[in-house]
Design a protein around this motif. Sequence first.
Motif, PDB file in Angstrom:
ATOM      1  N   SER A 141       0.805  -1.211   0.000  1.00 33.34           N
ATOM      2  CA  SER A 141       0.000   0.000   0.000  1.00 33.34           C
ATOM      3  C   SER A 141       0.836   1.257   0.000  1.00 33.34           C
ATOM      4  N   PHE A 142       2.068   1.187   0.509  1.00 34.88           N
ATOM      5  CA  PHE A 142       2.894   2.385   0.642  1.00 34.88           C
ATOM      6  C   PHE A 142       4.160   2.311  -0.187  1.00 34.88           C
ATOM      7  N   LYS A 143       4.136   1.517  -1.284  1.00 35.29           N
ATOM      8  CA  LYS A 143       5.285   1.482  -2.176  1.00 35.29           C
ATOM      9  C   LYS A 143       5.447   2.828  -2.864  1.00 35.29           C
ATOM     10  N   ALA A 144       6.662   3.284  -2.989  1.00 32.97           N
ATOM     11  CA  ALA A 144       6.910   4.562  -3.648  1.00 32.97           C
ATOM     12  C   ALA A 144       6.613   4.456  -5.123  1.00 32.97           C
ATOM     13  N   THR A 145       5.946   5.484  -5.674  1.00 32.02           N
ATOM     14  CA  THR A 145       5.607   5.483  -7.085  1.00 32.02           C
ATOM     15  C   THR A 145       6.752   5.969  -7.948  1.00 32.02           C
ATOM     16  N   THR A 146       7.793   6.517  -7.332  1.00 38.80           N
ATOM     17  CA  THR A 146       8.905   7.037  -8.130  1.00 38.80           C
ATOM     18  C   THR A 146       9.599   5.928  -8.892  1.00 38.80           C
ATOM     19  N   GLY A 147       9.654   4.723  -8.334  1.00 39.12           N
ATOM     20  CA  GLY A 147      10.297   3.614  -9.022  1.00 39.12           C
ATOM     21  C   GLY A 147       9.560   3.241 -10.293  1.00 39.12           C
ATOM     22  N   SER A 148       8.200   3.170 -10.220  1.00 41.69           N
ATOM     23  CA  SER A 148       7.416   2.838 -11.406  1.00 41.69           C
ATOM     24  C   SER A 148       7.589   3.887 -12.482  1.00 41.69           C
ATOM     25  N   ARG A 149       7.668   5.153 -12.083  1.00 38.71           N
ATOM     26  CA  ARG A 149       7.809   6.209 -13.072  1.00 38.71           C
ATOM     27  C   ARG A 149       9.172   6.146 -13.764  1.00 38.71           C
ATOM     28  N   ASN A 435     -10.234  -1.262 -13.077  1.00 37.27           N
ATOM     29  CA  ASN A 435     -10.021  -0.172 -12.123  1.00 37.27           C
ATOM     30  C   ASN A 435      -8.990   0.856 -12.606  1.00 37.27           C
ATOM     31  N   ARG A 436      -8.722   0.874 -13.908  1.00 33.58           N
ATOM     32  CA  ARG A 436      -7.866   1.867 -14.577  1.00 33.58           C
ATOM     33  C   ARG A 436      -6.376   1.607 -14.400  1.00 33.58           C
ATOM     34  N   GLN A 437      -6.007   0.532 -13.750  1.00 29.10           N
ATOM     35  CA  GLN A 437      -4.604   0.215 -13.548  1.00 29.10           C
ATOM     36  C   GLN A 437      -4.087  -0.688 -14.669  1.00 29.10           C
ATOM     37  N   SER A 454      -2.119   9.114 -12.466  1.00 30.85           N
ATOM     38  CA  SER A 454      -2.476  10.255 -11.627  1.00 30.85           C
ATOM     39  C   SER A 454      -3.479  11.085 -12.395  1.00 30.85           C
ATOM     40  N   SER A 455      -3.809  12.266 -11.855  1.00 30.23           N
ATOM     41  CA  SER A 455      -4.760  13.143 -12.525  1.00 30.23           C
ATOM     42  C   SER A 455      -4.203  13.676 -13.835  1.00 30.23           C
TER      43      SER A 455
END
Length: 500
Positions: A141-149, A435-437, A454-455
């Motif tokens: 739930s709290f994985k950083a999104t910077t890695g995916s980006r 779910n848009r993922q 994101s938005s």
Amino acid sequence: MPLEGGSSSGSASAVRHPKQKRKAHSLSIRRTNSTEERTPGITRGDMLEGQDSKLPLALRSNLLDLFGQIEREFENLYIENLELRREIDSLNERLTGDGQTIEGGDPTKGALKTKASHSTSQLSQKLKTTYKASTSKIVSSFKATTGSRALCQLLKEYVGHRDGIWDLSVTRTQPVVLGTASADHSALLWSIETGKCLLRYAGHAGSVNSIKFHPTEQMALTASGDQTAHIWRYMVQLPAPQPPPDVSAPCDEDQDSSDREEGEVDGEGPCEVPTVRVATATLKSHQGVVIAADWLVGGRQVVTASWDRAANLYEVETSELVHALTGHDQELTHCCTHPTQRLVVTSSRDTTFRLWDFRDPSIHSVNVFQGHTDTVTSAVFTVGDNVVSGSDDRTVKVWDLKNMRSPIATIRTDSAVNRISVSANQRIIALPHDNRQVRLFDMNGVRLARLPRSSRMGHRRMVCCTAWNEENQSCNLFTCGFDRQAIGWNINIPALLQEK
């Protein structure tokens, strides 16, 4: 699911059930830093000013709010884990007591005691597995999104359709272009690098539900809600590459994609590009919506899948029906052909998918596979000897063609899975969700990444399909959804595998 005649985006979304929210906990924990326990008259600003820090007051306040949200989420998960622990202990005590009663009541029932002990062990192990899965939510739930980006970067957005996009595909010949099939009764061809629409096909009278390109010639195959499949030729010229944008320029005119009206079209609209309206061949033996179509190896035959519960095999040169593949109990949802062998796999709402073998002209065998509990939305071949199936039961299963009695890997997700794709070189599975993922997994079921959303980035409605392009030493993934746009992503494969 695509509807005949091109249904509106609202009606299609209404078919899906909203994701259930997690049950709220009645138990709450009071924190010492909560607002209820602060000294009256002392504000948060006063508390922050009294602490020694070089961070600006506004930034510190924002950080405090974020950590408060994280703390509340940990509290909920901690309470949930405590309840699971109590259930495990209670069931273990009760089942252990039952086993002792059986032993003392009748010495001749030793077999019953053994069976009860075995059942107790199985149930205990199942509860522990559930407890571990729930606990793992704390990490995910709290994985950083910077890695995916860093692993998955936005390449280009392709906007021009006036209704949801069901399917997309990349040509296998030069020039390499992207094709999209939409509920607005059209198929569009795009320049991958510039995002410019190059050509529009408007020969169908209903929703265009799929698009596939010929393996060696500039021909496309589209399936439609008008109960036909069309084969049509195209000729496109790629535009000159555009210079990279000046990142130092001000962004006053930047617009959030979530604020853009769904009817708006960026760049050249489909009416401003060359249009093809007549098909080279029309395949029309179905009695219902044609939901998907694909080329067999060599490109001399095509297969179509329909809501009339049948798949048809046609000769391309004569448009004649060669075989009607029947046996599914409900509507078909997808069909796919093997890249090097005369094999076809069809999927259906009857929770099964079928493997059709045309390698021997005199024998056409079929095998039925029942590995899912809900609609099988797609089943696709890999370059090797595997089939990957996705379903509305929120699972994806990997099968070995040499032994398909049971899957060799199972991926469990939190949302229904739509039309999946597998990269040819690295065999990475791309899962589009309701779910848009969009998530990436390897063939062993190990999660590699999730595309950023994101938005200002990603899809705003359900993602319908994914497609890979691994030409020119790069790896691109394309996604499309019912928000009327397709998106191209650059996937850093070496970094992705290193993260694994």
